[in-house]
Design an enzyme around this catalytic site. Structure first.
Site, PDB file in Angstrom:
ATOM      1  N   LYS A  92      14.190  13.164   7.994  1.00  0.00           N
ATOM      2  CA  LYS A  92      13.437  12.992   6.973  1.00  0.00           C
ATOM      3  C   LYS A  92      11.945  13.288   7.629  1.00  0.00           C
ATOM      4  CE  LYS A  92      11.321   9.132   4.067  1.00  0.00           C
ATOM      5  NZ  LYS A  92      11.732   8.011   3.466  1.00  0.00           N
ATOM      6  N   GLU A 148      18.341   7.559  -3.839  1.00  0.00           N
ATOM      7  CA  GLU A 148      18.073   6.797  -2.684  1.00  0.00           C
ATOM      8  C   GLU A 148      17.180   5.718  -3.057  1.00  0.00           C
ATOM      9  OE1 GLU A 148      15.587   8.990   0.485  1.00  0.00           O
ATOM     10  OE2 GLU A 148      14.607   6.823   0.709  1.00  0.00           O
ATOM     11  N   ARG A 186      12.697  -1.523  -0.514  1.00  0.00           N
ATOM     12  CA  ARG A 186      11.344  -1.917  -0.737  1.00  0.00           C
ATOM     13  C   ARG A 186      11.416  -3.355  -1.594  1.00  0.00           C
ATOM     14  NH1 ARG A 186       7.116   2.752  -0.804  1.00  0.00           N
ATOM     15  NH2 ARG A 186       7.835   3.856   0.768  1.00  0.00           N
TER      16      ARG A 186
HETATM   17  C1  3PG Z   1       9.742   6.926   0.639  1.00  0.00           C
HETATM   18  O1  3PG Z   1      10.072   5.723   0.411  1.00  0.00           O
HETATM   19  O2  3PG Z   1      10.359   7.703   1.160  1.00  0.00           O
HETATM   20  C2  3PG Z   1       8.424   7.642  -0.211  1.00  0.00           C
HETATM   21  O3  3PG Z   1       7.553   6.520  -0.289  1.00  0.00           O
HETATM   22  C3  3PG Z   1       8.715   8.396  -1.226  1.00  0.00           C
HETATM   23  O4  3PG Z   1       7.381   8.997  -1.396  1.00  0.00           O
HETATM   24  P1  3PG Z   1       6.558   9.425  -2.569  1.00  0.00           P
HETATM   25  O5  3PG Z   1       6.507   8.062  -3.380  1.00  0.00           O
HETATM   26  O6  3PG Z   1       5.133   9.782  -2.429  1.00  0.00           O
HETATM   27  O7  3PG Z   1       7.422  10.382  -3.221  1.00  0.00           O
END
Ligand code: 3PG
Length: 314
Positions: A130, A42, A46
């Site tokens: 989710k 995924e 960001r």
């Molecule tokens: C996301 O973007 O789905 C989360 O930030 C992932 O969470 P994690 O970095 O704690 O695994």
């Protein structure tokens, strides 16, 4: 018939959540995931590189299961889909993004953290959501309580999941898969530590699949002789045995079996925590099954020096 996206999510069980700064790293990163045994990703919006990274992955490895994460706008959703994303993930429930994806006939799994958000998603017919940010919200206990009234909704907990806390989530029957960045931390990607990523992916799969040898069944020429031996064994060592028409079991781990359907030497029983995930994993490594699933077992198309191999969920 090709598998549905929810089926694919469930089979992979773990979805690496990726924050990638440079789209050039996308292909070696994907190779690291493939080498680790998990061709799924995924890629989160960001960073500005997300769209190009999804394009690069789709072009180099069309078979890899790539989706887009942190999709906050319909514009991002459209760019992700055009780039080749097979599914869309967002941190929260954004009706505009959800409706857009549904119109495009693309699987969308929005994040929810309350029953109200869950019901808003249900209103739109969504059945896979989710659960975010999973650990900060109270983890598995919170998910169990919140999901209790909704029998046919499945979840992808994400946020704070790692190799240590992964398994209890996956064992909860309402969890389809877990998402997480722990195997693919941004700094591992930007410093090109792809071997480390492969190692962490393998470790996660090892935790999830839990392969171990749980039984050795030697082929017995004469089961009546084996049974006599088992009785003697029990009398001397006072250990449990079990006798049936086809098998003499000296313990869970060792048995003598009649020759029906086993290899020339016998049969090895490999245990796994999840048959539904182990079978596709083995298929990706070139190992097929020889039979349909019977109960909690399936025969593998594999022979080890005269031993046939049975895969059994424990
Ligand atoms: C996301 O973007 O789905 C989360 O930030 C992932 O969470 P994690 O970095 O704690 O695994």
């Amino acid at each position: 018939m090709s598998k549905s996206i929810p089926d694919m999510l469930e089979e992979f069980g773990i979805i690496p959540v990726i924050k990638i700064e440079s789209a050039e790293d996308a292909v070696p990163l994907t190779k690291a995931l493939i080498d680790g045994g998990l061709p799924a990703a995924e890629v989160t919006f960001r960073t500005a590189a997300a769209e190009q990274a999804i394009k690069n992955i789709s072009a180099a490895y069309p078979e890899v299961f790539v989706g887009a994460g942190t999709v906050l706008t319909t514009d991002q959703a459209q760019r992700a889909i055009d780039a080749g994303a097979k599914f869309i993930v967002s941190p929260g429930f954004n009706p505009k993004v959800v409706d857009y994806c549904l119109e495009q006939n693309v699987t969308v799994t929005p994040g929810i953290s309350t029953p109200s958000e869950l019901e808003a998603a249900l209103e739109r017919g969504l059945k896979v959501l989710k659960f975010f940010p999973a650990e900060s919200l109270g983890g598995l206990e919170m998910l169990k309580s919140m999901s209790a009234p909704y029998s046919d909704v499945k979840f992808i907990p994400t946020g704070g999941i790692n190799a240590e806390n992964l398994l209890p989530y996956l064992k909860f029957n309402k969890v389809l898969a877990c998402g997480g960045s722990w195997m693919v931390k941004a700094e591992l990607i930007s410093t090109k530590k792809f071997d480390e990523i492969t190692h962490l992916v393998r470790e996660a799969l090892t935790v999830m699949l839990g392969f171990r040898i749980i039984g050795v069944r030697l082929k017995a020429e004469r089961l009546d002789r084996a049974a006599a031996l088992a009785r003697q064994f029990q009398a001397v060592f006072n250990l449990p045995i079990s006798l049936s028409n086809s098998m003499v079991q000296f313990s869970d781990a060792f048995s003598l079996k009649k020759d029906d359907g086993v290899g020339a030497a016998g049969e090895l029983v490999i245990g796994t925590q999840f048959l539904k995930r182990a079978i596709p994993f083995l298929q990706r490594s070139g190992i097929k099954t020889n039979s349909a699933i019977q109960g909690n077992c399936v025969e593998l198309d594999l022979e080890l020096d005269g031993f046939s191999v049975l895969l059994q969920e424990y």
